[in-house]
Every structure is written in C-alpha cells, then in structure tokens.
Design a protein around this motif. Sequence first.
Motif, PDB file in Angstrom:
ATOM      1  N   VAL A  70      -7.505   6.200 -10.725  1.00 14.79           N
ATOM      2  CA  VAL A  70      -7.423   6.795  -9.394  1.00 14.79           C
ATOM      3  C   VAL A  70      -7.253   5.696  -8.353  1.00 14.79           C
ATOM      4  CG1 VAL A  70      -8.548   8.319  -7.734  1.00 14.79           C
ATOM      5  CG2 VAL A  70      -8.957   8.629 -10.173  1.00 14.79           C
ATOM      6  N   PRO A  71      -6.121   5.647  -7.652  1.00 22.39           N
ATOM      7  CA  PRO A  71      -5.935   4.618  -6.625  1.00 22.39           C
ATOM      8  C   PRO A  71      -7.033   4.664  -5.563  1.00 22.39           C
ATOM      9  CG  PRO A  71      -3.868   5.751  -7.088  1.00 22.39           C
ATOM     10  CD  PRO A  71      -4.942   6.531  -7.785  1.00 22.39           C
ATOM     11  N   ARG A  72      -7.376   3.505  -5.048  1.00 20.02           N
ATOM     12  CA  ARG A  72      -8.389   3.385  -3.993  1.00 20.02           C
ATOM     13  C   ARG A  72      -7.845   3.970  -2.685  1.00 20.02           C
ATOM     14  NH1 ARG A  72      -7.740  -1.505  -3.607  1.00 20.02           N
ATOM     15  NH2 ARG A  72      -6.534  -1.481  -1.678  1.00 20.02           N
ATOM     16  N   ILE A  73      -8.625   4.788  -2.008  1.00 14.92           N
ATOM     17  CA  ILE A  73      -8.256   5.314  -0.691  1.00 14.92           C
ATOM     18  C   ILE A  73      -8.732   4.331   0.370  1.00 14.92           C
ATOM     19  CG2 ILE A  73      -8.541   7.190   0.963  1.00 14.92           C
ATOM     20  CD1 ILE A  73      -6.993   8.048  -1.442  1.00 14.92           C
ATOM     21  N   TRP A 114      -2.775  12.366   7.148  1.00 19.10           N
ATOM     22  CA  TRP A 114      -2.113  11.334   6.345  1.00 19.10           C
ATOM     23  C   TRP A 114      -3.167  10.366   5.839  1.00 19.10           C
ATOM     24  CZ3 TRP A 114      -2.841   6.578   8.767  1.00 19.10           C
ATOM     25  CH2 TRP A 114      -3.029   6.596  10.150  1.00 19.10           C
ATOM     26  N   PHE A 115      -2.808   9.646   4.780  1.00 15.05           N
ATOM     27  CA  PHE A 115      -3.752   8.659   4.266  1.00 15.05           C
ATOM     28  C   PHE A 115      -3.028   7.501   3.593  1.00 15.05           C
ATOM     29  CE2 PHE A 115      -3.372  11.494   0.580  1.00 15.05           C
ATOM     30  CZ  PHE A 115      -3.357  10.634  -0.515  1.00 15.05           C
ATOM     31  N   PHE A 116      -3.688   6.350   3.634  1.00 16.80           N
ATOM     32  CA  PHE A 116      -3.234   5.159   2.923  1.00 16.80           C
ATOM     33  C   PHE A 116      -4.077   4.985   1.665  1.00 16.80           C
ATOM     34  CE2 PHE A 116      -1.428   3.841   7.026  1.00 16.80           C
ATOM     35  CZ  PHE A 116      -0.238   3.231   6.622  1.00 16.80           C
ATOM     36  N   VAL A 136       0.862  -1.177   0.000  1.00 17.28           N
ATOM     37  CA  VAL A 136       0.000   0.000   0.000  1.00 17.28           C
ATOM     38  C   VAL A 136       0.903   1.234   0.000  1.00 17.28           C
ATOM     39  CG1 VAL A 136      -1.966  -1.103   1.135  1.00 17.28           C
ATOM     40  CG2 VAL A 136      -0.163  -0.043   2.525  1.00 17.28           C
ATOM     41  N   ALA A 137       0.322   2.372  -0.304  1.00 22.12           N
ATOM     42  CA  ALA A 137       1.068   3.631  -0.300  1.00 22.12           C
ATOM     43  C   ALA A 137       0.548   4.520   0.824  1.00 22.12           C
ATOM     44  CB  ALA A 137       0.932   4.342  -1.639  1.00 22.12           C
TER      45      ALA A 137
END
Length: 363
Positions: free
Chosen positions: A98-101, A115-117, A60-61
């Motif tokens: 668009v990557p999933r949040i 912050w978020f993954f 994950v990012a």
Amino acid sequence: MDSVTKNRQDAGVLAAMVERAYGAAAVPRSVGGPSGWCTELGNGWFNVAYRIRLRDGRDVALKIAPPSDVEVLTHERDAMEVELAAMDVLRSHVPDLVPRIDHVDRTHDLANATWFFMEFVEGSDLGVLSSRLSFGERERQLENVGRLNRRLNDIPGESFGRIVEATSGSWRTVFVTMVEDVLSDGERRAVDLGLPYDVVRATVARHASVLDDVVTPRFVERDLWDSNVMVRDGRIVALIDHERAMYADPLMEYGFIGSQLPAFGHSSAFLRGYGTSSLSKGEALRVRLYGLHLAVTMAVEPAYRGHTDARQHEFAVGQVRAAVDLLNRGSLARYGAGITEAARRARTRAGGVARRLGATADS
C-alpha cells in the motif's frame, strides 16, 4: 482511457497542490516552462492521476477525484473516500503493498474535488506486462494474485457494505440494492442492456436467496484485475485503485468471474493461487449473479464517462445476456410469466423506479 470524470488540471494548479502538500520549496522550478515535471498516468478510467517530480527529485503520485458537479454512477459517489478508507484498512494487513499517503485535501478550492498525494511506486501494471510474459510466467503471476487476494479476503468486517458506510447485517440486502442502483443509473440515461431491465431484475430476484449463505463480511477489492496490480522484477509490489472496495462476499472478487463468464478471463491460475479447486452449486450461482452485476455496470458506465468508443458497451451487453442466460439455464422463454411476475414484485420493492421511467416487463 478518456472520460469526463477525469479532472485534469494545468501546471499552475498542480504546482499549487504541490506547495500545499509539501511546501513552497518542493515546487519544481520549471513551472512556468515545459512541464516535464508532471506526467499524466493514462491507464485509469475514472480519476485522473499524475506522476509529479518534486524539486528535490523525488517522484510522487497525485490523484484527483471527478469534479463535484459531474454526475457519476450511484456507487461512485465519494469513491475517493472509499479508496482512502480501504488503503487505511490494507495498511494494517499488507503494508508493503500500500503506497504511503502524504497529503489529502478535501477543501475543493483548487480543483472542485478531493485530491491526494501518495508515494510513487516504480513498476509495470500486470495488464501491460502480460503481453511480454511467457504463458508460464503469466500463470505464475495470476497465481500470486490469487494467493494475495485470499489474504485480503481474510480481513473481517463488522457489517456488509462499502468501506465508508458498511451498516447492513444482510448481504442479500446490500447486493440487491447495488443491482437496483446501477439499473436505475442505466434507466436514467436510457442505456441499452440488450435485454429489458425487468428481465435483469427478475433474474436477480429468482436467485437472491442464495445470497443468504453469506453471513460473514470480508474485505473485498472487487477491482483486482491485471491493471491494478503493480509488478517489479517479477514480484507484486503494490495494489492500486481501491474505489470499489467493500465488506462483502469474497466470491465477488474479479478473479472468480471468469470461472462462470469466460470472456472475463481464464481463472484457473487465480483459483489455484487462491486455494479453491471447485465451486459448489450455490457458490457458482453467486458468482454468476456477481458477473451479471459487473456486466450491467460495464454497460452503463460509458454513458456516464462520455465514451465515444462503443467497444466496452458492446462487450458488456453481450455479457449481460450471457449471464442472464446462464442463470436462467439457457432459456429465458422457459420462465415466461414467472419472470414477468418476479419482475413486477422486484419493481414494487424498488419503489416503482422502473414504472416511473417507463420500463416494461418482458419474458
């Protein structure tokens, strides 16, 4: 690129973030040992980002905003909120890019910041990949960027302005305010633009009426340059870094800037993909104004990033001069007192910011 805005955290804090987002069972077993499960992604210039491998092997990012006590440029305040809002908009139109949040945290208790993954996207950014592509393949990719950018610009907005605060019906008002914001940021840190600030103000004031041609707000990325385009197997698979997104004039997109300021990159392939063969006189003037704003922003940024490498500032100062000269038809001296008077009026409208900071008009 190193920057004081990069809010780096140690393995213990990163593990705590993983636990909050995904649960204790997701925390890597090796937190106390070598941190091979977390790798900083180094291409960003503002936020810090990590690739995190969870205990079950998923990647994950993680993106962390600057600490809340670090001074940033005016337009960068709440930049992560802009990015999250922009991703929500894009997810309704280009969901495959668009990557999933997975998790957003606004408590500020772990890193003094939001912050978020999100989903990690395998691929190479086009900026890195370009050096390995043939000329023809690079042109094809830039055409693809132009084609995709056109799709994004078809997304309508209700008002002009940043995604999180689009409240104005006048594009001229929004853009002139943007210029004044970054000029004030520069004056606050005494940044050298290579020209008096009042000459920049006056140049924008002379041409601001052309902005009234823009009456329909459109989604604009503004930062869709090579390194924010992710490619895998020859195909664009994701767009990243949406902190500058707003409802604006599509000609403010990065891909158009090189059509007037070639140092920002050859734009013909982008324009072909976008479906634009040429710009009208008014459109070209608008792009030149946007190029000037970009150049000023790039000149001021290093003072807020703590950069020790002067190359960005030196490049940007050259582009500030080029953009002003282009807008003023190759001769600043030609406008003499007219520029001085326009600068005085612009200064007054901006609330006397330049006078308080000691700036002087100069033709």
